[in-house]
Design a protein around this motif. Sequence first.
Motif: not given
Length: 540
Positions: A264, A368, A372, A378
């Motif tokens: 991340k 993120q 979806s 993620s």
Amino acid sequence: MNNVSVPCRRKLDGISCIHKLPCIRQSSCKGLICSLFRFLLFLFNPFIIELIYFLMVSLLGYLALRVTKPRTITSFRPKDFDLYFTSVSSATVSSMSTVEMEVFSNTQLIIMTILMLAGGEVFTSLLRLQIAKSKIAKFHDNKVDVELNSSNKASFDRIELGLVTLSQLESDQKPNIHNGLKTFDKDIKYKSIRCLAYVVLGYLLVVHIGGSSLVSLYIILVPSARQVLKNKGIEIQTFAVFTTVSTFTNCGFVPTNENMIIFKNNSGLLLLLIPQLLLGNTLYPVILRFVIWGLEKITKRVEFSYILKNHNELGYSHMLSGLHSLLLLATVLGFIAVQLILFCAMEWKSEAMDGLSGYPKFVASLFQTVNSRHAGESVVDLSIISPAILVLFVLMMYLPPYTTFDPAIGGCQEGDASGKEEIRNPRKTLLESLIFSQLTYLTIFVILVCITERQKMMEDPLNFNVLNFVIEVTSAYGNVGFTTGYSCKRRLNSEGDCKDTWYGLVGRFSTEGKFILILVMFFGRLKKFSMKQGKAWKLS
């Protein structure tokens, strides 16, 4: 003289035919095989063909995973049912996991890469193009020329013998002109489908080779990302190819247990993957039309012009009109913007974003929200984000990839321009009327999961609750892979051993619950065949 030459010619033809017998037999066998293949294609409808395809790919994937050894063979070996679940999840590009990813060896990761590639929508659409091409009568230029030359020679012979006059011949050839136009139309359609197949193949190769090369280069140049793979014993090239294929096919698997959470802080890697997410799914029709438009401008080939003007005739669902493509682009960007604004507003200072500064937070939020629909990678723990965002993600996972906002309310759809009424089979119409809507099926699947896991819902209600089940089922239906996971900290009864794992909540389901999720993954992968059903049920 002519009377003598005719028998001689017949003898020579007979001698030459004897020498051609093996070739005739060989060509007859090939023709028989081709005819049988085409008969099978016509015999089964597209739904049956694709269902058999995914079942066979999943079975072969399971057998390949079964015979290869996992990395943790000395301490842990996945159960056979979990291996089959993983194979189905890879083939249907769902990324629902019942086993931690670092359990799989390098060989098994390569097998999963092949499964994801074979189950990806762009690759399967390429196979459908090949099937469509085989269904069209192949009128090649040389065959058409031979037919025209032979017909012209026969016409001249008839005139020379005085059997017909020139005016009679012209009137007889009027139907032939109409047939010639049909032949030309079929020929240009066949060539256009062939060109489109080459474009899609080139699209696949460019994105995968270019994407994996960029990811490899990033891992090599950035020490923090390279150190992660070194600590986990994952090869850089395997990670690059696996992640690129998974991202482009919108599967969502990553070779690390933590998925992309461990990366991340690597905003550059996330920015490299975001375009691949869009190129392989929601924006694929837009980019494909742009590529064909560019090729038409450069090459001036009539096939590309035919594709752009007659996209409905080709039967390729990913080839949209110019207006539809623009509306799709606006809709996709609009959904991303809405999600990004709400996600940043709700989660900017939350626990899920701990350890990130301003710019990495924004990139992580963008990554993120793009995932979806419908990738499932993620960078945050979904179990600790707000319920409002979870419900928003459920909605995004439910929507089909080509959902489009069309402001022209009440306008005619592209396929209805002909205005012809379709003659329908009464039996087929009755059967279609009994089919439910997609939302109804999802409700049924959630109810079934609640039944199979009812004991765990009573013993562990914070982990096994209806909202988490809705997320799991909708994620499997949308072939996304989002999951809230299982946390030992959320247990009300702390008795007994409990170890947090990095696979999805479905990994804690019973065998019956996992089987239901397998059915949901297959149903979701083939949902395009039942998207328009359920209209016979009127809520009034």
